[in-house]
Scaffold this active site. Structure first.
Site, short mmCIF file in Angstrom:
data_model
loop_
_atom_site.label_atom_id
_atom_site.label_comp_id
_atom_site.label_asym_id
_atom_site.label_seq_id
_atom_site.Cartn_x
_atom_site.Cartn_y
_atom_site.Cartn_z
N ASP A 267 -11.65 -0.87 0.15
CA ASP A 267 -10.75 -1.47 1.15
C ASP A 267 -9.49 -0.62 1.23
O ASP A 267 -9.23 0.23 0.35
CB ASP A 267 -10.41 -2.92 0.79
CG ASP A 267 -9.63 -3.01 -0.52
OD1 ASP A 267 -9.98 -2.27 -1.48
OD2 ASP A 267 -8.69 -3.82 -0.61
N ASP B 244 -8.07 6.36 -9.10
CA ASP B 244 -7.31 5.59 -8.11
C ASP B 244 -5.81 5.77 -8.33
O ASP B 244 -5.03 4.88 -8.04
CB ASP B 244 -7.71 4.10 -8.19
CG ASP B 244 -7.10 3.27 -7.08
OD1 ASP B 244 -6.76 3.84 -6.02
OD2 ASP B 244 -6.97 2.04 -7.25
N GLU C 235 -9.05 -4.62 -3.43
CA GLU C 235 -8.03 -4.07 -4.32
C GLU C 235 -6.63 -4.18 -3.71
O GLU C 235 -5.67 -4.47 -4.40
CB GLU C 235 -8.34 -2.61 -4.66
CG GLU C 235 -7.60 -2.07 -5.88
CD GLU C 235 -6.23 -1.49 -5.58
OE1 GLU C 235 -5.46 -1.26 -6.54
OE2 GLU C 235 -5.89 -1.25 -4.39
N HIS D 92 -12.16 1.62 -5.06
CA HIS D 92 -12.18 0.52 -4.09
C HIS D 92 -12.35 1.06 -2.68
O HIS D 92 -11.89 2.17 -2.36
CB HIS D 92 -10.93 -0.36 -4.20
CG HIS D 92 -9.64 0.34 -3.91
ND1 HIS D 92 -9.10 0.40 -2.64
CD2 HIS D 92 -8.78 1.01 -4.71
CE1 HIS D 92 -7.95 1.06 -2.68
NE2 HIS D 92 -7.74 1.45 -3.92
N THR E 299 27.18 -17.36 9.55
CA THR E 299 28.13 -17.94 8.59
C THR E 299 27.51 -19.14 7.90
O THR E 299 28.01 -20.25 7.97
CB THR E 299 29.42 -18.36 9.32
OG1 THR E 299 29.06 -19.20 10.43
CG2 THR E 299 30.17 -17.15 9.81
N SER F 241 1.50 -0.55 -12.51
CA SER F 241 0.36 -1.15 -13.19
C SER F 241 -0.89 -0.98 -12.34
O SER F 241 -0.82 -0.95 -11.12
CB SER F 241 0.63 -2.64 -13.42
OG SER F 241 0.90 -3.28 -12.21
N ARG G 35 9.36 -4.13 -15.91
CA ARG G 35 8.21 -3.30 -16.27
C ARG G 35 8.14 -3.25 -17.79
O ARG G 35 9.13 -2.89 -18.44
CB ARG G 35 8.37 -1.89 -15.69
CG ARG G 35 8.38 -1.87 -14.19
CD ARG G 35 6.99 -2.13 -13.63
NE ARG G 35 7.04 -2.51 -12.22
CZ ARG G 35 5.95 -2.63 -11.48
NH1 ARG G 35 4.75 -2.43 -11.97
NH2 ARG G 35 6.06 -3.00 -10.21
#
Lengths: 518, 518
Positions: free
Chosen positions: B141, B236, B207, B139, B371, B458, B384
């Site tokens: 970006d 990546d 991404e 990617h 408070t 991930s 996960r």
């Protein structure tokens, strides 16, 4: 208008009073000073005052309009000039009424040394050694307000609707009550009635931002400007409902704690590290879950042992209080109250401690989803304290419990727990002459005996005045429970403002004369 | 330089390869194509490529400098033009190298329809039916970056220090690896060496902001532009440490949940209401404390039963991995790891589920003290996931458990719990020819067998490519564990960039030839 017999009209007391007030009983004074008590006729000195209040109502509302128009928001730097303008407005008004007025500087604002703290406006009206001297407190700063927050009207323009509700920021908190005292002087002068007490005023401009500098000021002036004080009256809280006035004789204290749990040196990615490192947030929710249960029971061993037992006499005060479970549900906006009866509900709010968890600093708090393991989280909770919980005892039990619970976790993270601030509870005797005088004033103006209430929250200045002057402090609210102080669409009902001005004036007449008690 | 014997040099494979690659074994191919294997001498086709990479190093760094100078921050609207500029930069470079390039639009950005999504830059280099076709993903970006966030240098100026660390936003994530593929083509052309595969590129520009639109694009192009794909390679992610390259064959999935608890209609003052109403925050910390214990054990009944048992073969992969408890402590910045050994630590991160509590929305999260009783709080946590946890099964267990725990509280508050998003775990066979080819490339370039790793986080596009193409996907990282992707002072070491370019090229040579397996 009064719905039942006037018991005594002390405002006729004239010279000789100073000697008499420490000896006479209500009955002897009533018999001594008055030829008769009428069930239907107003006593001469209150009647012209009350009439004048009615006649001046529009100008009193105009006075409130001018005050509301000054956005004296103490929390916003850009409004600091407005806070000073509001102090000047009060000083000018008081001077025009013939009071001796001072604007006392409090120095620079700690942490924002480019800002001057707003002055405390102090004033004296009357200096007659034969009269009692009553010190009244209020504040002239307000909470922030923006139309776009959800206000139906411009927050800094007093707007009166067809039900005579007067909307505007500060209308009820606390400009209305503060101006109430000015209106009392004003109406007495216009009616040609002598004020039966010497009145001392203490109006601050930082109440909504921590009353910075005020405690030291009051402590110092207790021996100076305030030294003649015989009793203190604060009008900065609210009725329990909307119809029946109350006198407030107790406040809970507050001990505010932080629990910090830290582990890694920086936030971690939960994908990369989840499962391999002790997570501070896991430890924190575990500790927080060991403080209070879902029924509001505090789980800290020994804490409830510090609470004074409920006496039968105390219990008897709750039955008559004008409050229902519907009132609770209305103010909650839900039916999520814990207790089944009004008595248990009010006791839970006023005379038992409670523990609330306020939030977590350092964790992910935005909408959406972020897969972070926060490196350091700080849980915030506070305990509302009541007699006879001493702060040091509470702290020890809290710290011991949290450390013991953390030890059970076998976590390698680091725990810190500390007191952020504390404020002591306050309870006065509702039988003190300051209260009985106010009670009579309520009966006179509203025709009903007031509820004797406590409050769950704290008004720290109450305790400061009590400790600094050594005198009884009375909380005598003007506004009602629906006034939305601190919220959008804050308002003060015209009735509460105008009858409330009468109430403050009548209180001064009764307290001038009330025999010593309690 | 290689520290031990080269096993095979597939880059000499010429026509005839297409037939042979499905039948020959490494040994037969080696015997067939080469007269000898030298321990010290580079094979003809890789040697000129490697030499050319060394000779072109400065121009490759200059290419990275130009790319880093374009602040292609996909999360910030004001940089959208820069993201498009970056796409054009890549397209221009690829065209200059002789590739067929397309910038494929993805339409408007959902929720921000005034913004066009950045294009996917797709390219083809080579179209020889006798060669394997390798699809590579990266990617262009980057994450946001401001000097004042704590960068030691200007984030969008590539700055090389005396240890050859090249600092700059996007240097390692993911402009360095993307340009690595361009450098590979460049060096082959300059060295006059034919690329042994057809190369397909898929470079996206969103991404760092959810890969908006990419999944559908890949699904569609799997049958079109990407239809010849034989294997996929994604660069990546990162080495486990700083010295030893790794190949990544597994990722955990992630199920992200919200638990909302609401009671009163608006926030309450804890002084006024504390003790009389069920507090949502009290209920929430209670529920959150029932999800995971301080040792990381998930407390949701039945959840661990979904996890595939650890096999002996799997266990054997962990012993050799170059990782120590000191590495863990260094990356945590503390010694707050849960497990005593590297094997258990890595398994906890890679192949067992974990549950992290991320934070609370709606509670007080600022510094200081307030408070408040928050009226509605939303706890966020995620699990996960690993084989064989199916998202629907996980959801059911989570929802049932939370509802059961909430019921135990006897609270009148309202509970909602929902899945915010899920992403499935991914595990490939580390014995697939795509991996064994990459393994040989690592040995060739770095002289060491790579660690076979999984990751706890991930990379959703991995699964998308696997499912859309039906082909094996390899994660072949270029950067090291200290590169600080997403953080301040992101960097890529010169060694990782230049040797990494050699690695990507060597991988293409080996994968062109690797016999079918797994």
């Amino acid at each position: 208008m009064p719905l039942f017999p006037l018991r005594r009209i002390p405002s006729l007391v004239k010279p000789g009073q100073f000697l008499s007030r420490f000896s006479h009983s209500p009955h002897s004074s009533r018999r001594f000073f008055y030829g008769y008590i009428s069930d239907s006729k107003m006593a001469p000195q209150l009647e012209p005052f009350f009439k004048q209040v009615d006649n001046s109502a529009e100008s009193f509302i105009d006075r409130l309009r001018k005050a509301v128009a000054i956005p004296s928001v103490s929390a916003q730097d850009e409004n600091r000039e407005d806070v000073f303008r509001m102090a000047q407005f009060l000083a000018t008004e008081l001077e025009a009424l013939g009071a001796e007025v001072h604007q006392r500087p409090l120095g620079k604002q700690p942490g924002k040394e480019h800002l001057d703290l707003p002055p405390v406006v102090i004033a004296r009206y009357g200096n007659d050694k034969n009269k009692r001297t009553i010190l009244v407190y209020g504040h002239y700063d307000v909470q922030p307000a923006l139309k776009e927050d959800g206000w139906a009207t411009e927050p800094f323009e007093l707007t009166i609707d067809d039900k005579d509700r007067m909307y505007g920021r500060g209308s009820t908190d606390d400009k209305g009550p503060v101006l109430g005292w000015l209106n009392v002087i004003d109406a007495h002068r216009k009616a040609g009635v002598e004020l039966p007490v010497n009145l001392l005023c203490c109006f601050e401009g930082m109440e909504e931002y921590g009353s910075e500098g005020l405690d030291d000021f009051i402590q110092a002036e207790a021996k100076q400007f305030f030294k003649d004080t015989d009793a203190v009256c604060i009008s900065d809280n609210y009725w329990l409902g909307t119809e029946k006035p109350c006198l407030t004789y107790g406040l809970r204290g507050c001990n505010y704690y932080s629990i910090s749990i830290s582990g890694p040196a920086q936030d971690l990615h939960s994908g990369v590290f989840g499962g391999s490192a002790h997570e501070p947030m896991t430890d924190l929710v575990n500790i927080l879950s060991k403080l209070v249960d879902a029924q509001g029971n505090i789980l800290i061993p020994g804490l409830m042992d510090l609470v004074a037992p409920v006496t039968e006499e105390e219990k008897s005060l709750y039955g008559d209080i004008s409050y229902t479970m519907d009132n609770l549900h209305e103010s909650l906006g839900s039916e999520t109250g814990i207790h089944p009866t009004k008595e248990r509900t009010l006791m839970a709010r006023w005379r038992f401690p409670s523990l609330s968890i306020h939030g977590v600093e350092g964790a992910y708090s935005a909408p959406g989803a972020k897969t972070v393991i926060p490196a350091k989280v700080i849980g915030k909770f506070s305990i509302r304290t009541v007699p006879n919980m001493e702060s040091a005892d509470v702290n020890k039990l809290v710290f011991d419990h949290i450390k013991a619970e953390f030890a059970k976790l076998n976590s390698k993270n680091k725990l810190d727990v500390w007191l952020q601030h504390d404020g002591k509870w306050w309870v006065a005797s509702p039988k003190h002459w300051n209260f009985s005088a106010a009670s009579k004033a309520v009966e006179q103006v509203f025709g009903v005996a007031p509820d004797m209430t406590r409050e769950g929250g704290s008004i720290p200045v109450t305790l400061t005045f009590e400790q600094a002057t050594g005198k009884n402090v009375l909380l005598l609210p003007m506004g009602s429970s629906t006034d939305a102080a601190h919220s959008v669409n804050e308002k003060l009902d015209r009735r509460n403002y105008i009858e409330g001005t009468k109430l403050l004036g009548a209180y001064l007449h009764y307290v001038a004369e009330e025999p010593v008690s309690a």
